[in-house]
Design a protein around this motif. Structure first.
Motif, PDB file in Angstrom:
ATOM      1  N   TRP A 190     -51.091 -48.322  -3.184  1.00 20.68           N
ATOM      2  CA  TRP A 190     -51.614 -48.776  -1.887  1.00 20.68           C
ATOM      3  C   TRP A 190     -51.638 -47.622  -0.888  1.00 20.68           C
ATOM      4  CZ3 TRP A 190     -49.657 -48.738   3.045  1.00 20.68           C
ATOM      5  CH2 TRP A 190     -50.386 -49.459   4.006  1.00 20.68           C
ATOM      6  N   MET A 191     -50.562 -46.834  -0.858  1.00 23.79           N
ATOM      7  CA  MET A 191     -50.481 -45.723   0.088  1.00 23.79           C
ATOM      8  C   MET A 191     -51.536 -44.661  -0.215  1.00 23.79           C
ATOM      9  SD  MET A 191     -46.344 -45.255   0.454  1.00 23.79           S
ATOM     10  CE  MET A 191     -46.540 -43.796   1.480  1.00 23.79           C
ATOM     11  N   LEU A 192     -51.807 -44.419  -1.501  1.00 25.65           N
ATOM     12  CA  LEU A 192     -52.812 -43.425  -1.855  1.00 25.65           C
ATOM     13  C   LEU A 192     -54.183 -43.839  -1.342  1.00 25.65           C
ATOM     14  CD1 LEU A 192     -53.749 -40.882  -3.380  1.00 25.65           C
ATOM     15  CD2 LEU A 192     -53.964 -42.313  -5.429  1.00 25.65           C
ATOM     16  N   ILE A 193     -54.555 -45.089  -1.563  1.00 27.14           N
ATOM     17  CA  ILE A 193     -55.859 -45.570  -1.121  1.00 27.14           C
ATOM     18  C   ILE A 193     -55.940 -45.595   0.396  1.00 27.14           C
ATOM     19  CG2 ILE A 193     -57.438 -47.540  -1.135  1.00 27.14           C
ATOM     20  CD1 ILE A 193     -56.343 -48.223  -3.914  1.00 27.14           C
ATOM     21  N   ALA A 194     -54.889 -46.126   1.036  1.00 26.51           N
ATOM     22  CA  ALA A 194     -54.898 -46.228   2.496  1.00 26.51           C
ATOM     23  C   ALA A 194     -54.949 -44.851   3.146  1.00 26.51           C
ATOM     24  CB  ALA A 194     -53.657 -46.998   2.966  1.00 26.51           C
ATOM     25  N   GLY A 195     -54.166 -43.906   2.621  1.00 26.30           N
ATOM     26  CA  GLY A 195     -54.152 -42.571   3.202  1.00 26.30           C
ATOM     27  C   GLY A 195     -55.468 -41.842   3.030  1.00 26.30           C
ATOM     28  N   THR A 196     -56.090 -41.995   1.857  1.00 29.03           N
ATOM     29  CA  THR A 196     -57.380 -41.365   1.613  1.00 29.03           C
ATOM     30  C   THR A 196     -58.457 -41.948   2.514  1.00 29.03           C
ATOM     31  OG1 THR A 196     -56.748 -40.986  -0.696  1.00 29.03           O
ATOM     32  CG2 THR A 196     -59.084 -40.800  -0.147  1.00 29.03           C
ATOM     33  N   SER A 197     -58.429 -43.267   2.639  1.00 26.06           N
ATOM     34  CA  SER A 197     -59.407 -43.931   3.504  1.00 26.06           C
ATOM     35  C   SER A 197     -59.250 -43.483   4.959  1.00 26.06           C
ATOM     36  CB  SER A 197     -59.262 -45.442   3.400  1.00 26.06           C
ATOM     37  OG  SER A 197     -60.167 -46.102   4.250  1.00 26.06           O
ATOM     38  N   LEU A 198     -58.008 -43.388   5.431  1.00 30.75           N
ATOM     39  CA  LEU A 198     -57.754 -42.948   6.801  1.00 30.75           C
ATOM     40  C   LEU A 198     -58.301 -41.543   7.033  1.00 30.75           C
ATOM     41  CD1 LEU A 198     -56.399 -43.197   9.592  1.00 30.75           C
ATOM     42  CD2 LEU A 198     -54.282 -42.367   8.529  1.00 30.75           C
TER      43      LEU A 198
END
Length: 419
Positions: free
Chosen positions: A375-383
């Motif tokens: 979840w953190m990988l996707i959220a951080g990349t999206s941000l």
């Protein structure tokens, strides 16, 4: 071949043209050959594969320092024209139904001033075209032996003597095995495996990548804008190293089914397509930890000497810069490898060591070991893709696993390599 690093005799008079044998015609080999020819040397490239490869291969990245070298070679426009053109990625976590769309153009602009993603075999074809008129290419053969006085024996061709031998033949380098010993003495498994297969293309894939991210595994699909087929890719992290023979393709495909066979959606179809795939690649994500990449008349370039890890370390850019640097140091040293080889190692050491650290970190982060990590990988990349480019780059520079390392590498000017 003896293990003594010293030269038993001078290779050639200072400034003289050398006869150089390069093993490998993928990326590092042709780049090395281009610049050695520019410096006035006679270059022969031997390649085990046949001359006409299937076009495509898996996608690789060229970052700023490699793009600088590519531009100096006069092939920048050709490389840009054959870029994959992937503009967006749709990613979904396992056991969820929500897709997140990543703007790949904005993501890469936060990481690099100059970046092109290109299929490896397309890049190799461009580099071959740029060198074939000036370099002798021998396909369908390989080096079977080396002596201290520079005699190379081949599987098919007669033996020949060369002043220098360059190993640019990849992670499982035959030249490295002859000059430095078994790969197991230098390799370190980073905990993962990668597989890529050529499969039929769906029309919606143009400029688009789809990815499913789970705990310790990732599967995806993409196609370049000029391709008539697509690539299915798989990354996974088992609990221990796997037992298989690198020539046993059915066993490798079985391992993929064991790692991904419980998934639904598009994954069963992808696995079925893999079974029928005309082109298939499978390998461990392995890092080479060699202290030196030169010995006697032999020098290693790219993955043969300092592979940071397939798919996780920017190894293609590292190889392009390394090839240019080796040729440049030889030119500056007046063709004396006793001077040039240590200078080459010194010039590349920081880039290599930082790439190793980056790859070790990315091997863990790219395929997280927990659902929270995914979840953190996707959220951080999206941000990162929603921030202004300048702010995104500042965040990258502040501590994202040295993601900006390529931007900090300056390619040296070698006057002796000027046109």
């Amino acid at each position: 071949m003896a293990t003594d690093a010293a030269f038993p005799e001078p290779v050639a008079a200072r400034g003289a043209a050398l006869d150089v044998l390069v093993s490998g015609a993928s990326v590092a080999g042709p780049v090395t050959a281009y610049w050695l020819h520019r410096a006035g040397h006679h270059v022969t490239v031997v390649e085990q594969s046949p001359p006409r490869r299937r076009p495509g291969g898996h996608a690789v990245d060229l970052f700023t320092p490699a793009m600088d070298v590519i531009e100096r070679m006069g092939v920048l426009e050709a490389v840009q024209d054959r870029g994959t053109g992937i503009e967006r990625m749709t990613v979904r976590r396992e056991h969820t139904r929500r897709d997140v769309t990543i703007d790949m153009t904005r993501l890469m602009s936060a990481l690099s001033d100059r970046h092109v993603e290109i299929l490896r075999d397309d890049l190799g074809a461009i580099l071959y075209d740029a060198t074939r008129a000036d370099v002798e290419y021998v396909f369908g053969d390989r080096i079977s032996g080396l002596t201290d006085d520079g005699v190379a024996t081949f599987e098919h061709a007669p033996a020949r003597r060369f002043d220098l031998v360059i190993g640019a033949d990849g992670l499982h380098s035959g030249v490295r095995g002859l000059a430095f010993g078994a790969e197991t003495e230098y390799s370190r498994w980073l905990g993962g495996y990668i597989a890529v297969a050529s499969i039929p293309r769906d029309r919606h894939l143009a400029g688009h990548m789809t990815t499913l991210l789970g705990v310790n595994r990732m599967v995806g699909l993409y196609s370049a804008r000029h391709m008539t087929d697509a690539r299915a890719f798989f990354l996974f992290r088992p609990g221990a190293e796997l037992a298989y023979d690198h020539r046993d393709v059915p066993r490798q495909k079985q391992l993929l089914r064991e790692a991904f066979g419980d998934l639904d959606g598009e994954v069963p179809r992808l696995l079925d397509e893999v079974d029928r795939a005309p082109a298939f690649y499978f390998d461990a994500i392995t890092q080479l930890a060699m202290d030196h990449w030169t010995r006697g008349r032999v020098a290693l370039v790219g993955d043969a000497g300092y592979c940071p890890g397939p798919a996780v370390g920017g190894s293609t850019s590292l190889a392009v810069v390394g090839a240019y640097t080796l040729a440049g140091e030889l030119a500056e040293a007046g063709s004396d490898p006793a001077i040039a080889y240590p200078a080459y190692e010194a010039a590349m050491r920081d880039y290599v060591q930082r790439s190793r650290g980056f790859a070790t970190t990315m091997a863990r982060r790219l395929v997280p070991g927990t659902r929270a990590g995914a979840w953190m990988l996707i959220a951080g990349t999206s941000l990162l893709t929603h921030l202004p480019t300048a702010l995104g780059r500042r965040l990258v520079a502040l501590g994202s696993g040295d993601l900006g390392l390529h931007e900090s590498i300056e390619v040296r000017d070698y006057p002796a390599l000027a046109p």
